[in-house]
Design a protein around this motif. Structure first.
Motif, mmCIF file in Angstrom:
data_model
loop_
_atom_site.group_PDB
_atom_site.id
_atom_site.type_symbol
_atom_site.label_atom_id
_atom_site.label_comp_id
_atom_site.label_asym_id
_atom_site.label_seq_id
_atom_site.Cartn_x
_atom_site.Cartn_y
_atom_site.Cartn_z
ATOM 1 N N PHE A 112 5.491 1.636 -35.181
ATOM 2 C CA PHE A 112 5.946 1.352 -33.823
ATOM 3 C C PHE A 112 6.589 2.601 -33.209
ATOM 4 N N VAL A 113 7.372 3.316 -34.000
ATOM 5 C CA VAL A 113 8.006 4.530 -33.486
ATOM 6 C C VAL A 113 6.953 5.597 -33.176
ATOM 7 N N GLU A 114 5.898 5.675 -33.977
ATOM 8 C CA GLU A 114 4.816 6.622 -33.706
ATOM 9 C C GLU A 114 4.134 6.298 -32.376
ATOM 10 N N GLN A 115 3.995 5.009 -32.067
ATOM 11 C CA GLN A 115 3.426 4.656 -30.767
ATOM 12 C C GLN A 115 4.359 5.064 -29.642
ATOM 13 N N VAL A 116 5.679 4.923 -29.853
ATOM 14 C CA VAL A 116 6.641 5.398 -28.851
ATOM 15 C C VAL A 116 6.450 6.894 -28.620
ATOM 16 N N ALA A 117 6.299 7.648 -29.703
ATOM 17 C CA ALA A 117 6.130 9.097 -29.572
ATOM 18 C C ALA A 117 4.844 9.423 -28.820
ATOM 19 N N GLU A 118 3.784 8.667 -29.086
ATOM 20 C CA GLU A 118 2.498 8.908 -28.426
ATOM 21 C C GLU A 118 2.594 8.647 -26.927
ATOM 22 N N ILE A 119 3.260 7.560 -26.548
ATOM 23 C CA ILE A 119 3.388 7.233 -25.125
ATOM 24 C C ILE A 119 4.350 8.194 -24.433
ATOM 25 N N SER A 120 5.445 8.532 -25.097
ATOM 26 C CA SER A 120 6.436 9.428 -24.494
ATOM 27 C C SER A 120 5.879 10.816 -24.265
ATOM 28 N N ALA A 121 4.849 11.213 -25.037
ATOM 29 C CA ALA A 121 4.280 12.551 -24.891
ATOM 30 C C ALA A 121 3.667 12.767 -23.513
ATOM 31 N N LEU A 122 3.353 11.688 -22.777
ATOM 32 C CA LEU A 122 2.816 11.848 -21.421
ATOM 33 C C LEU A 122 3.861 12.372 -20.458
ATOM 34 N N GLY A 123 5.139 12.230 -20.784
ATOM 35 C CA GLY A 123 6.201 12.752 -19.934
ATOM 36 C C GLY A 123 6.424 11.988 -18.650
ATOM 37 N N LEU A 124 6.006 10.715 -18.606
ATOM 38 C CA LEU A 124 6.157 9.932 -17.372
ATOM 39 C C LEU A 124 7.594 9.466 -17.156
ATOM 40 N N GLY A 125 8.409 9.503 -18.191
ATOM 41 C CA GLY A 125 9.796 9.076 -18.033
ATOM 42 C C GLY A 125 10.610 10.011 -17.159
ATOM 43 N N ARG A 126 10.128 11.244 -16.978
ATOM 44 C CA ARG A 126 10.879 12.211 -16.168
ATOM 45 C C ARG A 126 10.528 12.140 -14.675
ATOM 46 N N LEU A 127 9.585 11.260 -14.307
ATOM 47 C CA LEU A 127 9.158 11.187 -12.909
ATOM 48 C C LEU A 127 10.152 10.435 -12.030
ATOM 49 N N GLY A 128 11.010 9.624 -12.627
ATOM 50 C CA GLY A 128 11.991 8.874 -11.847
ATOM 51 C C GLY A 128 11.407 7.711 -11.075
ATOM 52 N N GLY A 142 0.811 -1.209 0.000
ATOM 53 C CA GLY A 142 0.000 0.000 0.000
ATOM 54 C C GLY A 142 0.843 1.257 0.000
ATOM 55 N N GLN A 143 1.929 1.274 0.794
ATOM 56 C CA GLN A 143 2.813 2.443 0.814
ATOM 57 C C GLN A 143 3.490 2.633 -0.540
ATOM 58 N N LEU A 144 3.845 1.523 -1.187
ATOM 59 C CA LEU A 144 4.451 1.620 -2.515
ATOM 60 C C LEU A 144 3.478 2.251 -3.501
ATOM 61 N N HIS A 145 2.205 1.829 -3.457
ATOM 62 C CA HIS A 145 1.207 2.418 -4.350
ATOM 63 C C HIS A 145 1.052 3.918 -4.085
ATOM 64 N N GLU A 146 1.033 4.301 -2.817
ATOM 65 C CA GLU A 146 0.880 5.724 -2.490
ATOM 66 C C GLU A 146 2.080 6.532 -2.967
ATOM 67 N N ASP A 147 3.284 5.978 -2.799
ATOM 68 C CA ASP A 147 4.481 6.695 -3.255
ATOM 69 C C ASP A 147 4.465 6.867 -4.772
ATOM 70 N N MET A 148 4.049 5.830 -5.478
ATOM 71 C CA MET A 148 4.003 5.939 -6.932
ATOM 72 C C MET A 148 2.912 6.900 -7.392
ATOM 73 N N ALA A 149 1.764 6.854 -6.718
ATOM 74 C CA ALA A 149 0.655 7.722 -7.114
ATOM 75 C C ALA A 149 0.954 9.192 -6.859
ATOM 76 N N ALA A 150 1.906 9.471 -5.959
ATOM 77 C CA ALA A 150 2.245 10.864 -5.660
ATOM 78 C C ALA A 150 3.200 11.472 -6.692
ATOM 79 N N LEU A 151 3.771 10.651 -7.560
ATOM 80 C CA LEU A 151 4.741 11.161 -8.525
ATOM 81 C C LEU A 151 4.111 12.002 -9.639
ATOM 82 N N PRO A 152 3.027 11.561 -10.289
ATOM 83 C CA PRO A 152 2.465 12.368 -11.379
ATOM 84 C C PRO A 152 1.790 13.633 -10.843
ATOM 85 N N ASP A 153 1.828 14.695 -11.640
ATOM 86 C CA ASP A 153 1.105 15.906 -11.275
ATOM 87 C C ASP A 153 -0.366 15.732 -11.663
ATOM 88 N N PRO A 154 -1.256 16.670 -11.281
ATOM 89 C CA PRO A 154 -2.692 16.497 -11.586
ATOM 90 C C PRO A 154 -2.985 16.306 -13.070
#
Length: 812
Positions: free
Chosen positions: A229-245, A177-189
């Protein structure tokens, strides 16, 4: 059941004898040494000494004291009585006449041997469970089993099974549960809302974005497929989740556990979870999808280059060479005659003067005409490359496929973030500038572009003739097509050697990407060492392994000297004498015949149903994908029919039966689509593994602690991302390898599908640690092709002995 994740048998076996210990364990644990005998002899009376010895050895074997000290197998009592010289072991019954004596002896043993109560170590144990859960994500049963071993190693008396199991379950749930809370706190609204929208079906669409990404584009070996396939990479990367660490915060196994659930669960089920678990699941799944999309894109690029472009160009060049050999032979013969006549001209002319040109031509034309000689020269010039230059014929054929790579060159360098070593950095820089070269509008004649657009340093010798022309193009112009393929081909080769890598990938990333360092390692160091059972200082462990290796070398060397079946040649290679085949005795032939006659003639579905009747939990493992309760009568019959249909690859028609509800074709299709998933099959395999291990015949084969890992190769007739070309195994088609592990009990334990053919044994570790049931093997055997020094070291650290069949060479 006392606790939900343990069966009644497992709970009842906690802290009790389940049978007589094997003789090696009797010798190891129940042998009374001098210190033990000193403690025993403090007490008077044979029954007191025997009872004290029973409690002393019982706590050593079980990790706890028995409520009834005499509740031990007869073999244990007889073994101890023999050491104490008791003529009548039954006298030990008098030991429990005075109940307080039992507790007094327990207190004496605890003080003399250093045993602690569980309450004194409960805090340390809770920290261990939390660290284990954070680092590995193992299930409660695995943590419970290893927790018992952890307590016994530290001489902590085991508590009751319910106390220990509830503590493990509670700490694991709190950690999760603590792991889920820590992960859920990473993304902004904004990112949280974007994650929630992934599970919603947009207006006018049939699938949610999450479902569409999970399916991915159709895998085909073409430039357009790679671009999708590369277009799908671009679509997923646009969320910017890779910068959350998130990778720095959450251990890889926990991320993999969450993403595995997110990749298989229905979108509606994910939406029903609480906020923290829902966001954590979606975050882990999207990060997995981003890495998987990069893997798939580069996999398709590898397939395009190896099978469709470079491979096909080489094959076509080889065909052209074979077709040109007769022409080249005839042209070379004519030139040889002319050169012979030229050498003979040295003797012509007068003293002090050379031969005249007209005389030389007269001699040459006497054996071959000037027109034939000119034609032969043109054939040789066209067919053979200039001196010092590698034959570029296959590259010339590759240049003609320029249109196939334009979609890749336009999008690949700008979407996927690549890194490079010193060897690959110039090629990566050239690859990143290729979109500008492709888009440049040149006034020169196609396909020429100005030379200032390219990096001439990355053009190697075999490509220079095609890129710069032969003779070179005017004003330094270069061939856009040849340069694009030159850079792409080198980029592909550096990518395969990991001199260029994709940071977001799992397969194509840097070999050092997963190594923990700096603050990340400092934060995870304790959990990792705890999970692996490694000491904080490596010196002692390395010294122990070095001593073990030295002893093994000395033992092998000593045996080589006295073994007549082993010889060592002058090059240091070890040769074994051939073994003669042992002929089958008539008794074995007769046994095989009688055994075959005893086997009943039954259909496969009947066998499946009978096995499922032995182990009802097999059918119970197939739960609906919705996560609700099973709402179908006669489900085991439908499950058996689906298993038979897909095991024999015959479809539903041979097993379906109209008028029988359990075997209606529509019902079988529904059951397979909603009840058959990798996680349900894994759960169903676990009781089968346990059932096989309990058979007396299987136990005669081995103890289940040895596993062999090998692969079976199949041609894949349909387009698939994991199907790769390999002419040695698949001919002109593509195929895959089903890598599986089988233990010495004759049971398949786990498997993995690998692209093409298996060479890197890192896949073997995935198979070993992805077992469907039972304990981890202590010994792993593989063939020579799967050998890897890296895997050898990893398995050694994990406590598994790796024994590949390698060729032995002496050092010298």
């Amino acid at each position: 059941m006392p606790v939900e994740f343990l069966t009644d048998e497992e709970a009842a076996a906690h802290g009790r004898f389940t049978g007589p210990p094997p003789q090696p364990d009797l010798d190891r644990v129940f042998y009374l040494d001098d210190d033990d005998l000193g403690l025993v002899r403090r007490h008077r009376g044979e029954h007191m000494r025997a009872g004290f010895a029973l409690q002393l050895t019982t706590v050593r074997w079980l990790g706890t004291f028995l409520d009834d000290p005499l509740d031990v197998p007869g073999d244990v009592l007889e073994f101890l009585a023999g050491q104490l010289g008791m003529a009548d072991p039954s006298q030990v019954r008098r030991y429990t006449e005075r109940r307080s004596t039992t507790y007094e002896h327990q207190a004496e043993i605890r003080q003399a041997c250093g045993y602690r109560a569980f309450e004194d170590a409960e805090g340390d144990f809770s920290e261990w469970v939390a660290a284990r859960s954070r680092a590995t994500g193992d299930g409660p049963k695995a943590i419970f089993t290893d927790g018992v071993a952890w307590l016994r190693e530290r001489k902590v008396l085991l508590p009751k099974v319910t106390t220990l199991a509830r503590l493990v379950a509670r700490v694991r749930d709190e950690t999760t549960g603590q792991l889920h809370e820590d992960m859920a706190a990473l993304p902004d609204p904004v990112q949280r809302r974007a994650l929630d929208r992934l599970a919603e079906v947009p207006r006018g669409a049939r699938l949610s974005d999450l479902e569409r990404w999970r399916r991915g584009p159709a895998p085909r070996g073409s430039g357009q497929a790679v671009a999708k396939f590369v277009e799908q990479v671009a679509e997923i990367s646009a969320l910017g989740l890779g910068r959350l660490g998130v990778e720095a915060l959450v251990p890889p196994r926990r991320l993999a556990e969450l993403s595995r659930y997110g990749m298989t669960a229905t979108v509606s089920l994910i939406r029903r979870h609480g906020d923290s678990r829902r966001i954590a699941t979606l975050l882990a799944t999207v990060r997995h999808l981003e890495a998987k999309s990069v893997d798939d894109a580069l996999e398709m690029l590898d397939l395009l280059m190896s099978a469709e472009l470079v491979g096909k160009a080489r094959r076509e060049a080889d065909k052209d060479k074979a077709a040109s050999h007769p022409r080249l032979a005839r042209a070379s013969a004519r030139l040889a005659v002319a050169v012979g006549a030229l050498f003979d001209s040295d003797a012509w002319g007068g003293e002090g003067e050379g031969p005249r040109v007209s005389q030389v031509w007269e001699a040459i034309e006497a054996v071959v005409s000037r027109a034939d000689l000119r034609a032969a020269l043109e054939v040789v010039t066209e067919t053979t490359p200039p001196p010092g230059v590698e034959d570029p014929d296959w590259r010339a054929g590759l240049v003609g496929r320029y249109q196939a790579i334009i979609p890749v060159l336009k999008i690949l360098p700008g979407v996927i973030d690549f890194g490079a070593s010193a060897e690959g950095a110039p090629v990566l820089a050239a690859m990143r500038s290729l979109p500008d070269v492709v888009a440049y509008r040149s006034r020169l004649k196609a396909p020429l572009v100005p030379g200032k657009l390219i990096d001439a340093e990355v053009v190697p010798g075999p490509w220079r003739r095609l890129v710069f022309g032969h003779p070179e193009h005017e004003d330094g112009a270069v061939s856009r097509h040849a340069y694009a393929f030159c850079v792409l081909e080198q980029f592909w080769r550096h990518l395969k050697r990991r001199e260029i890598w994709a940071d977001a990938s799992t397969r194509w990333r840097s070999p050092q990407a997963q190594l923990l360092d700096g603050t990340v390692w400092a934060a995870r160091r304790g959990d990792v060492l705890t999970a692996l059972g490694l000491p904080g200082a490596p010196e002692e462990l390395l010294a122990e392994h070095a001593a073990t290796l030295e002893a093994a070398y000395r033992e092998v060397t000593a045996r080589l000297a006295v073994n007549p079946g082993v010889t060592v040649d002058d090059e240091g290679k070890v040769h074994l004498a051939g073994l003669k085949a042992v002929e089958e005795p008539p008794s074995l032939t007769d046994l095989r015949r009688r055994t075959t006659a005893m086997l009943p003639r039954v259909d496969l579905p009947e066998v499946i149903l009978e096995v499922m009747s032995w182990a009802p939990e097999v059918a119970q493992a197939f739960t609906p994908v919705s996560g609700g309760r099973i709402r179908m009568e006669g489900l085991p019959v439908s499950v058996a029919a689906c298993l038979a249909a897909h095991a024999m690859n015959v479809g539903y028609r041979p097993v379906a039966k109209k008028g029988v509800p359990e075997l209606e074709r529509s019902r079988l299709s529904h059951v397979f689509q909603n009840y058959f998933r990798p996680e349900t099959l894994a759960v169903a395999n676990a009781p089968l593994v346990a059932r096989q291990a309990g058979l007396s015949l299987a136990q005669a084969w081995g103890g289940g602690m040895v596993a062999a890992v090998d692969g079976m190769r199949f041609v894949v007739p349909v387009p698939a991302a994991f199907a790769r070309p390999n002419r040695k195994y698949f001919g002109s088609k593509r195929g895959m390898t089903w890598l599986n592990a089988i233990n010495d009990l004759g049971m398949g334990r786990g498997a993995k599908i690998v692209s093409g053919t298996v060479r890197d044994s890192l896949h073997m570790i995935d198979v070993i640690f992805g077992l469907d049931g039972g304990d981890l093997p202590e010994i792993v055997v593989s063939d020579t092709g799967a050998y890897s020094d890296v895997v050898f070291g990893l398995l050694e650290l994990l406590g598994i002995s790796y024994r590949p069949g390698v060729i032995v060479k002496t050092c010298g």
